[in-house]
Motif scaffolding. Structure first.
Motif, PDB file in Angstrom:
ATOM      1  N   ASP A   1      13.247  40.465  45.012  1.00 61.68           N
ATOM      2  CA  ASP A   1      14.346  39.930  44.343  1.00 61.68           C
ATOM      3  C   ASP A   1      14.265  39.803  42.876  1.00 61.68           C
ATOM      4  OD1 ASP A   1      12.352  38.163  44.804  1.00 61.68           O
ATOM      5  OD2 ASP A   1      13.600  36.330  44.782  1.00 61.68           O
ATOM      6  N   VAL A   2      12.846  39.701  42.328  1.00 61.14           N
ATOM      7  CA  VAL A   2      12.594  39.577  40.873  1.00 61.14           C
ATOM      8  C   VAL A   2      12.723  40.994  40.256  1.00 61.14           C
ATOM      9  CG1 VAL A   2      10.821  39.046  39.106  1.00 61.14           C
ATOM     10  CG2 VAL A   2      10.997  37.660  41.280  1.00 61.14           C
ATOM     11  N   MET A   3      12.197  41.918  41.248  1.00 56.76           N
ATOM     12  CA  MET A   3      12.144  43.155  40.417  1.00 56.76           C
ATOM     13  C   MET A   3      13.707  43.630  40.302  1.00 56.76           C
ATOM     14  SD  MET A   3      12.869  46.725  41.393  1.00 56.76           S
ATOM     15  CE  MET A   3      12.786  46.892  43.067  1.00 56.76           C
ATOM     16  N   LEU A   4      14.413  43.647  41.264  1.00 53.24           N
ATOM     17  CA  LEU A   4      15.934  43.877  41.345  1.00 53.24           C
ATOM     18  C   LEU A   4      16.842  43.276  40.241  1.00 53.24           C
ATOM     19  CD1 LEU A   4      16.728  44.130  45.009  1.00 53.24           C
ATOM     20  CD2 LEU A   4      16.388  45.981  43.632  1.00 53.24           C
ATOM     21  N   SER A   5      16.347  41.670  40.156  1.00 53.05           N
ATOM     22  CA  SER A   5      17.054  41.071  39.256  1.00 53.05           C
ATOM     23  C   SER A   5      16.864  41.505  37.692  1.00 53.05           C
ATOM     24  CB  SER A   5      16.588  39.610  39.201  1.00 53.05           C
ATOM     25  OG  SER A   5      16.942  38.865  40.378  1.00 53.05           O
ATOM     26  N   LEU A   6      15.725  41.798  37.508  1.00 51.19           N
ATOM     27  CA  LEU A   6      15.061  42.359  36.105  1.00 51.19           C
ATOM     28  C   LEU A   6      15.922  43.484  35.987  1.00 51.19           C
ATOM     29  CD1 LEU A   6      11.449  41.642  36.231  1.00 51.19           C
ATOM     30  CD2 LEU A   6      13.205  40.375  34.689  1.00 51.19           C
TER      31      LEU A   6
END
Length: 524
Positions: free
Chosen positions: A227-232
């Motif tokens: 989720d962090v990777m995709l959000s960034l």
């Protein structure tokens, strides 16, 4: 073996460890599963985390995933080095002027040879012989590039760093061969060499393959939170849209409605931060493969199986749209196809048949459940010997060929992984369930969206039921079809002896409950 990175970038001591490996002429292995972020780590290492050390170096990046038909792995490395020195560093090492500088010592010895003495007798013959000498020296490309880098390092006073990336996208033999190339480069060239490998290839090769005779420095690359990777990534795209009205990845001349795209991306960003069921689907089906997680989101953005207009209208009106997990699942399972296609979908058909055996509808969930439960009791990091898997499934009446095909199918869809590491005998394969496999047989199999999608791919052995499994786009008819399939599977389960690890009846109860919930939302 050490972690190469932490939450704040490169792990403390990584740079010094790299320098020690370089001084000992050993390659540095970056270990991680496919899509775990090794390429991203390398890019960040070059441009951010180790910029002070590598910023003034000659950094050459060799991509083994860009071509699937490489004639020679070693030639690919040499070609990439030559091309990047020319394109990135404006240095043509195959040019005459550079060769004369890099081979100054060799040319001096040539001048002392009989052919070199022609300089005072026949200038033309001397020049011709000299050029032929240079051609012969350059024909041994590997040796010539070593001399070229020796000259670059001493003249430019810059170290050379070579990254061999995406090796994990190639087969095990190619990965072994690339490691041998990396070891040769680190030993004979004035360069620090990084090579990316898959864990299972490394452990197998360490025990009985190419790596067994060497002692490389090894660092592991753990995947970031999905989720962090995709959000960034999405936030970066949103910033581009707001600043320039378009994405840099668009071809020249291509324009889009930036407001509509911005609203859609904002919806995705909001859901990745607050929609737990949505994130759980992405995370579990990607199984730590960041490349696949990105593809899932890309497919969702362009999917014809979702009502994009509805999403945009709700986002405009309410300011937030909660993406139901069934919408996202449909986009993943169908892709660009009108129907579910097991040959192109990343999601397996857990009820597939390869022969007229009613029990086989359940061999995959039975296999996955046993591997998980037996793995929890074992001490070998969750791995279960193939012999144990065969014994269990054969006790339920399955044939050896059925079991072999089941395991091959499970490996293809990343439901399990396989290796011979942790001291196992080379001939005995071991299996461990993945997060993808656990999610599929425990959670995904209980959803109406799943049974609805794979209904076109379930082989029905009952001649009375088969005519009722017809094409349908109306939700009521699709629910009726799903209920017919569940009733059929209930009957087929009676052919399976009692299994302590997994029970279809419990899954069926959850599926019936999900069908009733969906039917309850239909207008009266």
């Amino acid at each position: 073996m050490h972690e190469a990175s932490g939450r704040k970038g490169v792990s403390p001591g990584f740079t010094s460890d790299v320098m020690q490996a370089a001084l000992s002429n050993r390659p540095i292995i970056l270990l991680g599963d496919v899509g775990s972020g090794k390429s991203t780590f390398i890019e960040r290492l070059i441009h951010i985390d180790a910029k002070e050390v590598l910023g003034e170096s000659i950094s050459l990046y060799v991509d083994f995933g860009a071509s699937s038909t490489l004639k020679s792995l070693s030639e690919h490395v040499l070609d990439a080095c030559v091309a990047q020195l020319r394109d990135t560093y404006d240095t043509n090492i195959l040019g005459l002027k550079f060769a004369e500088r890099a081979l100054k010592k060799e040319l001096s010895l040539f001048d002392e040879s009989p052919e070199g003495s022609l300089r005072d007798v026949d200038e033309a013959a001397y020049r011709s012989a000299r050029i032929q000498f240079l051609k012969n020296e350059m024909a041994d490309r590997s040796n010539y590039l070593r001399k070229a880098f020796d000259w670059i390092k001493s003249s430019w006073r810059r170290q050379v760093v070579i990254f061999l990336d995406n090796v994990d996208q190639r087969n095990a033999q190619d990965q072994n061969d690339v490691f041998l190339i990396a070891n040769e480069l680190a030993r004979t060239w004035p360069a620090t060499v990084f090579v990316a490998l898959r864990p299972e290839t490394f452990y197998t090769s360490e025990r009985e393959g190419a790596i067994s005779g060497y002692h490389p420095r090894v660092f592991t690359i753990s995947p970031p939170r999905t989720d962090v990777m995709l959000s960034l990534r999405i936030d970066f795209a949103l910033k581009q849209l707001r600043d320039a009205g378009r994405l840099n990845s668009f071809p020249n001349g291509v324009q889009v409605d930036s407001e509509t795209l911005e609203l859609f991306l904002q919806t995705l960003s909001d859901n990745l931060r607050a929609n737990v069921p949505f994130v759980r689907v992405v995370d579990n089906l990607a199984g730590g493969n960041m490349r696949m997680a990105l593809q899932f989101v890309t497919d969702f953005v362009g999917s014809g199986h979702i009502n994009t207009q509805k999403i945009i209208e709700v986002q405009k009106r309410v300011g937030r749209y909660t993406i139901p997990d069934h919408e996202f699942l449909r986009s993943i399972m169908f892709g660009d196809n009108r129907y579910y296609d097991p040959d192109s979908s990343p999601v397996p058909n857990l009820f597939r048949l390869t022969r007229r055996d009613p029990k086989e509808h359940f061999i995959l969930p039975l296999c996955l459940a046993h591997i998980q439960k037996a793995g929890e009791l074992e001490t070998d990091h969750g791995y279960v010997a193939s012999g144990e898997v065969y014994r269990y499934l054969q006790s339920l009446g399955f044939e050896a060929l059925e079991i072999a095909e089941c395991l091959e199918y499970a490996l293809r869809f990343r439901l399990i992984d396989s290796t011979g590491k942790y001291g196992k005998a080379a001939h005995e394969e071991v299996f461990r369930i993945t997060t993808v496999g656990a999610y599929c047989y425990k959670t995904l199999i209980q959803k109406f969206t799943y049974i609805d999608a794979i209904s076109v791919d379930i082989s029905i052995l009952d001649d009375h039921v088969r005519p009722g499994i017809a094409e349908s786009f109306d939700l009521r008819q699709r629910l009726d079809r799903a209920e017919l399939i569940l009733g059929y599977l209930d009957e087929q389960w009676t052919y399976v002896p009692n299994s302590p690890d997994w029970n279809w009846e419990d899954t069926a109860k959850a599926l019936w409950a999900d069908l009733r919930k969906v039917r309850g939302r239909l207008p009266v």
